[in-house]
Design an enzyme around this catalytic site. Structure first.
Site, PDB file in Angstrom:
ATOM      1  N   HIS A  66      18.844 -33.466   9.552  1.00  0.00           N
ATOM      2  CA  HIS A  66      18.967 -34.688   8.739  1.00  0.00           C
ATOM      3  C   HIS A  66      20.303 -35.383   8.979  1.00  0.00           C
ATOM      4  O   HIS A  66      20.407 -36.596   8.802  1.00  0.00           O
ATOM      5  CB  HIS A  66      18.878 -34.355   7.240  1.00  0.00           C
ATOM      6  CG  HIS A  66      17.635 -33.623   6.865  1.00  0.00           C
ATOM      7  ND1 HIS A  66      16.373 -34.187   6.961  1.00  0.00           N
ATOM      8  CD2 HIS A  66      17.429 -32.365   6.412  1.00  0.00           C
ATOM      9  CE1 HIS A  66      15.470 -33.316   6.564  1.00  0.00           C
ATOM     10  NE2 HIS A  66      16.073 -32.198   6.228  1.00  0.00           N
ATOM     11  N   HIS A  91      29.305 -35.020   5.742  1.00  0.00           N
ATOM     12  CA  HIS A  91      28.223 -35.371   6.649  1.00  0.00           C
ATOM     13  C   HIS A  91      28.205 -36.888   6.812  1.00  0.00           C
ATOM     14  O   HIS A  91      28.963 -37.600   6.148  1.00  0.00           O
ATOM     15  CB  HIS A  91      26.867 -34.869   6.106  1.00  0.00           C
ATOM     16  CG  HIS A  91      26.507 -35.513   4.819  1.00  0.00           C
ATOM     17  ND1 HIS A  91      26.886 -34.989   3.592  1.00  0.00           N
ATOM     18  CD2 HIS A  91      25.895 -36.688   4.547  1.00  0.00           C
ATOM     19  CE1 HIS A  91      26.468 -35.790   2.637  1.00  0.00           C
ATOM     20  NE2 HIS A  91      25.886 -36.834   3.188  1.00  0.00           N
ATOM     21  N   HIS A  93      25.901 -40.734   7.814  1.00  0.00           N
ATOM     22  CA  HIS A  93      24.670 -41.537   7.883  1.00  0.00           C
ATOM     23  C   HIS A  93      24.959 -42.657   8.880  1.00  0.00           C
ATOM     24  O   HIS A  93      26.047 -43.261   8.840  1.00  0.00           O
ATOM     25  CB  HIS A  93      24.323 -42.126   6.512  1.00  0.00           C
ATOM     26  CG  HIS A  93      24.152 -41.084   5.449  1.00  0.00           C
ATOM     27  ND1 HIS A  93      22.941 -40.500   5.141  1.00  0.00           N
ATOM     28  CD2 HIS A  93      25.068 -40.488   4.635  1.00  0.00           C
ATOM     29  CE1 HIS A  93      23.100 -39.618   4.171  1.00  0.00           C
ATOM     30  NE2 HIS A  93      24.383 -39.582   3.855  1.00  0.00           N
ATOM     31  N   GLU A 104      24.815 -46.296   3.839  1.00  0.00           N
ATOM     32  CA  GLU A 104      23.845 -46.192   2.735  1.00  0.00           C
ATOM     33  C   GLU A 104      24.189 -47.215   1.646  1.00  0.00           C
ATOM     34  O   GLU A 104      23.357 -48.035   1.274  1.00  0.00           O
ATOM     35  CB  GLU A 104      23.869 -44.769   2.166  1.00  0.00           C
ATOM     36  CG  GLU A 104      23.367 -43.728   3.187  1.00  0.00           C
ATOM     37  CD  GLU A 104      22.664 -42.567   2.548  1.00  0.00           C
ATOM     38  OE1 GLU A 104      23.298 -41.832   1.766  1.00  0.00           O
ATOM     39  OE2 GLU A 104      21.460 -42.386   2.819  1.00  0.00           O
ATOM     40  N   HIS A 117      30.190 -38.973   3.888  1.00  0.00           N
ATOM     41  CA  HIS A 117      30.182 -38.441   2.514  1.00  0.00           C
ATOM     42  C   HIS A 117      30.847 -37.077   2.480  1.00  0.00           C
ATOM     43  O   HIS A 117      30.505 -36.193   3.284  1.00  0.00           O
ATOM     44  CB  HIS A 117      28.735 -38.329   2.008  1.00  0.00           C
ATOM     45  CG  HIS A 117      28.085 -39.651   1.782  1.00  0.00           C
ATOM     46  ND1 HIS A 117      26.722 -39.860   1.877  1.00  0.00           N
ATOM     47  CD2 HIS A 117      28.624 -40.854   1.484  1.00  0.00           C
ATOM     48  CE1 HIS A 117      26.456 -41.125   1.636  1.00  0.00           C
ATOM     49  NE2 HIS A 117      27.585 -41.752   1.389  1.00  0.00           N
ATOM     50  N   THR A 198      21.341 -38.749  -2.091  1.00  0.00           N
ATOM     51  CA  THR A 198      20.549 -39.796  -1.416  1.00  0.00           C
ATOM     52  C   THR A 198      19.463 -39.194  -0.532  1.00  0.00           C
ATOM     53  O   THR A 198      18.784 -39.905   0.199  1.00  0.00           O
ATOM     54  CB  THR A 198      21.445 -40.698  -0.535  1.00  0.00           C
ATOM     55  OG1 THR A 198      21.934 -39.928   0.577  1.00  0.00           O
ATOM     56  CG2 THR A 198      22.600 -41.270  -1.330  1.00  0.00           C
TER      57      THR A 198
END
Ligand SMILES: NS(=O)(=O)c1c(F)c(F)c(S(=O)(=O)CCO)c(N[C@H]2CCc3ccccc32)c1F
Ligand SMILES: [Zn+2]
Length: 263
Positions: A66, A91, A93, A104, A117, A198
């Site tokens: 992910h 991590h 996004h 995000e 994040h 999220t």
């Protein structure tokens, strides 16, 4: 829980089937709409304790299908928040190689290149993140907007190892470094609201702090994230690129977003 993805039959519009909170209230991310922001003079600068990790410290960089995760020792913690929150992992996004937008949270509808994040848990009240995960005062996540622009040497402390974690389930060890260097200069300027994870299970357990000012990485560094990773396992026949791993912005549900800055 069940498998979930960012698009297709297990994409975000289907998450609530296996993860009911994903269809609930107080979800993240959100759009920071200028007319809904309220200045709060009581919002203190975020204080990072023990973020300057020794190079002797080993951190685990992993691909969990992910995102790219970097484990963080729980000795690292935050003060200046309602409770003491200890670090667990950071991590990212991101978007795709030809569409370098993948944050995000958005600011007045603007999406940034990527978003980092740093996940922390309320260590004053809970022994570990697993017990804190679904508690309304369980988690605090620091969000950092990332823009594609100038090269950022701090990100190469781990980005240079992503070729060792191309596939889901792969891990490598990286040396500790000063995690403070990944954050923007101004830790006193941020957005603050109550929200959720999220990703599934989407627990509404997160006190969000998203810094106002972005950091920059170079296009080459961005492509290390957005063109070198797969959500599939190494032995799978059809490699699935790990791209666009960001959730769409969610309803406000009468929430107010506080800001620590006035302009
Ligand atoms: N954007 S976010 O901050 O809400 C967020 C993620 F976006 C995300 F992908 C992950 S994850 O661990 O990579 C995969 C799904 O949990 C986590 N992981 C959290 C939730 C579950 C868990 C368990 C132990 C340590 C960290 C986490 C997460 F908090
Ligand atoms: Zn995240």
């Amino acid at each position: 829980g069940g498998k979930w993805t960012y698009d297709g039959p297990d994409g975000e519009h289907h998450w609530s089937r296996n993860f009911p909170y994903c269809g609930g209230a107080f979800q993240s991310p959100i759009n920071f709409q200028p007319e809904l922001l309220r200045f709060d003079p009581n919002l203190l600068p975020i204080q990072l304790q023990d973020y300057n990790l020794s190079t002797k410290e080993q951190l685990t960089l992993s691909n969990n299908g992910h995102s790219v995760l970097l484990s963080l020792p729980s000795r690292m913690h935050l003060t200046g928040l309602p409770h003491r929150y200890s670090a667990a992992q950071l991590h990212f996004h991101w978007g795709s190689s030809n569409t370098p937008v993948g944050s995000e949270h958005t600011v007045d509808g603007k999406q940034f290149g990527a978003e980092m994040h740093l996940v922390h848990f309320n260590s004053a009240k809970y022994p570990n993140i697993s017990t804190a995960l679904d508690k309304s005062d369980g988690l605090a996540v620091l969000g950092v907007f990332i823009e594609v622009g100038e090269y950022n040497p701090a990100f190469d402390r781990f980005l240079k190892y992503v070729n060792g974690i191309k596939y889901n389930g792969q891990k490598v060890q990286v040396a500790g470094f000063n995690v403070r260097e990944l954050l923007p200069a101004r830790l006193d300027e941020y957005y603050r609201y109550d929200g959720s994870l999220t990703t599934p299970p989407c627990f509404p357990s997160v006190l969000w702090t998203v810094f106002r000012n972005p950091v920059s990485i170079s296009l080459r560094q961005y492509l290390a994230l957005a063109s070198a990773l797969f959500s599939s396992h190494a032995q799978e026949a059809a490699p699935m690129p790990l791209l666009g791993n960001y959730r769409k912005t969610q309803l406000m549900d009468n929430r107010v977003v506080l800001v620590s800055f006035q302009q």
